[in-house]
Scaffold this motif. Structure first.
Motif, PDB file in Angstrom:
ATOM      1  N   GLU A 129       0.838  -1.196   0.000  1.00 15.76           N
ATOM      2  CA  GLU A 129       0.000   0.000   0.000  1.00 15.76           C
ATOM      3  C   GLU A 129       0.875   1.248   0.000  1.00 15.76           C
ATOM      4  O   GLU A 129       1.763   1.391   0.836  1.00 15.76           O
ATOM      5  N   PHE A 130       0.613   2.131  -0.952  1.00 16.26           N
ATOM      6  CA  PHE A 130       1.287   3.424  -1.034  1.00 16.26           C
ATOM      7  C   PHE A 130       0.377   4.471  -0.417  1.00 16.26           C
ATOM      8  O   PHE A 130      -0.800   4.561  -0.767  1.00 16.26           O
ATOM      9  N   LYS A 131       0.918   5.274   0.515  1.00 22.88           N
ATOM     10  CA  LYS A 131       0.145   6.325   1.180  1.00 22.88           C
ATOM     11  C   LYS A 131       0.962   7.612   1.169  1.00 22.88           C
ATOM     12  O   LYS A 131       2.187   7.577   1.312  1.00 22.88           O
ATOM     13  N   THR A 132       0.274   8.734   1.039  1.00 24.12           N
ATOM     14  CA  THR A 132       0.948  10.027   1.136  1.00 24.12           C
ATOM     15  C   THR A 132       0.113  11.007   1.946  1.00 24.12           C
ATOM     16  O   THR A 132      -1.105  10.864   2.059  1.00 24.12           O
ATOM     17  N   SER A 133       0.802  11.978   2.515  1.00 26.62           N
ATOM     18  CA  SER A 133       0.176  13.122   3.184  1.00 26.62           C
ATOM     19  C   SER A 133       0.683  14.364   2.473  1.00 26.62           C
ATOM     20  O   SER A 133       1.821  14.787   2.696  1.00 26.62           O
ATOM     21  N   LEU A 145      -7.833  -1.353   8.191  1.00 22.43           N
ATOM     22  CA  LEU A 145      -7.451  -2.755   8.007  1.00 22.43           C
ATOM     23  C   LEU A 145      -8.156  -3.687   8.989  1.00 22.43           C
ATOM     24  O   LEU A 145      -8.424  -4.843   8.661  1.00 22.43           O
ATOM     25  N   ASN A 146      -8.452  -3.202  10.180  1.00 22.33           N
ATOM     26  CA  ASN A 146      -9.023  -4.076  11.212  1.00 22.33           C
ATOM     27  C   ASN A 146     -10.283  -4.809  10.773  1.00 22.33           C
ATOM     28  O   ASN A 146     -10.348  -6.036  10.904  1.00 22.33           O
ATOM     29  N   PRO A 147     -11.305  -4.127  10.217  1.00 19.07           N
ATOM     30  CA  PRO A 147     -12.483  -4.895   9.790  1.00 19.07           C
ATOM     31  C   PRO A 147     -12.186  -5.830   8.618  1.00 19.07           C
ATOM     32  O   PRO A 147     -12.743  -6.924   8.534  1.00 19.07           O
ATOM     33  N   LEU A 148     -11.302  -5.412   7.730  1.00 16.73           N
ATOM     34  CA  LEU A 148     -10.929  -6.282   6.602  1.00 16.73           C
ATOM     35  C   LEU A 148     -10.276  -7.562   7.106  1.00 16.73           C
ATOM     36  O   LEU A 148     -10.588  -8.661   6.639  1.00 16.73           O
ATOM     37  N   TRP A 149      -9.362  -7.405   8.045  1.00 17.70           N
ATOM     38  CA  TRP A 149      -8.646  -8.564   8.571  1.00 17.70           C
ATOM     39  C   TRP A 149      -9.562  -9.439   9.418  1.00 17.70           C
ATOM     40  O   TRP A 149      -9.421 -10.654   9.438  1.00 17.70           O
ATOM     41  N   THR A 150     -10.522  -8.840  10.106  1.00 15.17           N
ATOM     42  CA  THR A 150     -11.478  -9.611  10.897  1.00 15.17           C
ATOM     43  C   THR A 150     -12.385 -10.428   9.983  1.00 15.17           C
ATOM     44  O   THR A 150     -12.632 -11.609  10.226  1.00 15.17           O
ATOM     45  N   ASN A 151     -12.850  -9.815   8.918  1.00 18.17           N
ATOM     46  CA  ASN A 151     -13.795 -10.489   8.010  1.00 18.17           C
ATOM     47  C   ASN A 151     -13.119 -11.432   7.019  1.00 18.17           C
ATOM     48  O   ASN A 151     -13.685 -12.454   6.655  1.00 18.17           O
ATOM     49  N   ASN A 152     -11.925 -11.078   6.542  1.00 20.62           N
ATOM     50  CA  ASN A 152     -11.279 -11.836   5.465  1.00 20.62           C
ATOM     51  C   ASN A 152     -10.033 -12.584   5.899  1.00 20.62           C
ATOM     52  O   ASN A 152      -9.426 -13.268   5.088  1.00 20.62           O
ATOM     53  N   GLY A 153      -9.607 -12.415   7.128  1.00 21.93           N
ATOM     54  CA  GLY A 153      -8.362 -13.007   7.588  1.00 21.93           C
ATOM     55  C   GLY A 153      -7.184 -12.104   7.283  1.00 21.93           C
ATOM     56  O   GLY A 153      -7.255 -11.233   6.411  1.00 21.93           O
ATOM     57  N   LYS A 154      -6.125 -12.301   8.017  1.00 22.34           N
ATOM     58  CA  LYS A 154      -4.929 -11.473   7.847  1.00 22.34           C
ATOM     59  C   LYS A 154      -4.097 -11.978   6.668  1.00 22.34           C
ATOM     60  O   LYS A 154      -4.001 -13.179   6.438  1.00 22.34           O
ATOM     61  N   PRO A 155      -3.468 -11.058   5.938  1.00 23.90           N
ATOM     62  CA  PRO A 155      -2.576 -11.485   4.850  1.00 23.90           C
ATOM     63  C   PRO A 155      -1.251 -11.954   5.448  1.00 23.90           C
ATOM     64  O   PRO A 155      -0.933 -11.638   6.595  1.00 23.90           O
ATOM     65  N   PRO A 156      -0.447 -12.677   4.674  1.00 20.16           N
ATOM     66  CA  PRO A 156       0.853 -13.099   5.187  1.00 20.16           C
ATOM     67  C   PRO A 156       1.835 -11.934   5.332  1.00 20.16           C
ATOM     68  O   PRO A 156       2.756 -11.991   6.144  1.00 20.16           O
ATOM     69  N   GLY A 157       1.624 -10.877   4.563  1.00 14.14           N
ATOM     70  CA  GLY A 157       2.525  -9.728   4.637  1.00 14.14           C
ATOM     71  C   GLY A 157       1.828  -8.457   4.204  1.00 14.14           C
ATOM     72  O   GLY A 157       0.892  -8.493   3.397  1.00 14.14           O
ATOM     73  N   TYR A 158       2.283  -7.338   4.778  1.00 13.19           N
ATOM     74  CA  TYR A 158       1.705  -6.035   4.443  1.00 13.19           C
ATOM     75  C   TYR A 158       2.834  -5.029   4.411  1.00 13.19           C
ATOM     76  O   TYR A 158       3.619  -4.930   5.362  1.00 13.19           O
ATOM     77  N   ILE A 159       2.941  -4.300   3.307  1.00 11.70           N
ATOM     78  CA  ILE A 159       4.008  -3.311   3.141  1.00 11.70           C
ATOM     79  C   ILE A 159       3.375  -1.938   2.951  1.00 11.70           C
ATOM     80  O   ILE A 159       2.608  -1.734   2.012  1.00 11.70           O
ATOM     81  N   PHE A 160       3.679  -1.014   3.864  1.00 11.27           N
ATOM     82  CA  PHE A 160       3.292   0.385   3.696  1.00 11.27           C
ATOM     83  C   PHE A 160       4.473   1.121   3.080  1.00 11.27           C
ATOM     84  O   PHE A 160       5.600   1.028   3.589  1.00 11.27           O
ATOM     85  N   ILE A 161       4.227   1.861   2.014  1.00  6.67           N
ATOM     86  CA  ILE A 161       5.263   2.697   1.414  1.00  6.67           C
ATOM     87  C   ILE A 161       4.752   4.131   1.387  1.00  6.67           C
ATOM     88  O   ILE A 161       3.657   4.401   0.886  1.00  6.67           O
ATOM     89  N   PHE A 162       5.546   5.024   1.965  1.00  6.08           N
ATOM     90  CA  PHE A 162       5.237   6.454   1.993  1.00  6.08           C
ATOM     91  C   PHE A 162       6.260   7.141   1.090  1.00  6.08           C
ATOM     92  O   PHE A 162       7.281   7.637   1.567  1.00  6.08           O
TER      93      PHE A 162
END
Length: 125
Positions: free
Chosen positions: A14-18, A36-53
């Protein structure tokens, strides 16, 4: 700019900017994590998550929020990169765009380790 790329193996980049500041806003980071919390609760957690700013620095409270999130979700390989680490990654791996880093992560099984080493190098500089 806010883009989210799901990878074939289930990891997400995920790419995010301010745009309002040189530093990523704590609110931006907190909102992204909260989403992410409701997504992970409903769909399960992914094996990895990368935030890029890619255009913002991460410091202070925003960094603490990311590290807390990482520590609270140790079952997910979570990485984050601010603009300096992102630039270092592109240079050290020989990539030149956001799209090329997505391809790199998709094609390289050891990508998370390589990216983490590049991030740590950029923090020392």
């Amino acid at each position: 700019m806010n883009y989210k790329y799901p990878l074939p193996d289930g990891r997400i980049v995920e790419f995010k900017t301010s745009p309002e500041s040189r530093y990523i806003a704590v609110r931006t980071v907190s909102d992204a994590i909260r989403a992410l919390n409701p997504l992970w609760t409903n769909n399960g957690k992914p094996p990895g998550y990368i935030f890029i700013f890619p255009v913002n620095e991460v410091a202070g409270e925003a960094q603490e929020v990311l590290e807390t999130f990482k520590n609270e979700n140790q079952d997910v390989e979570i990485l984050w990169f601010d603009c300096h680490a992102f630039e270092n990654i592109l240079d050290s791996i020989g990539l030149n765009s956001e799209e090329s880093i997505i391809s790199f992560v998709e094609e390289n099984k050891d990508a998370m380790n390589i990216l983490e080493r590049a991030r740590k190098r950029s923090q020392k500089e």
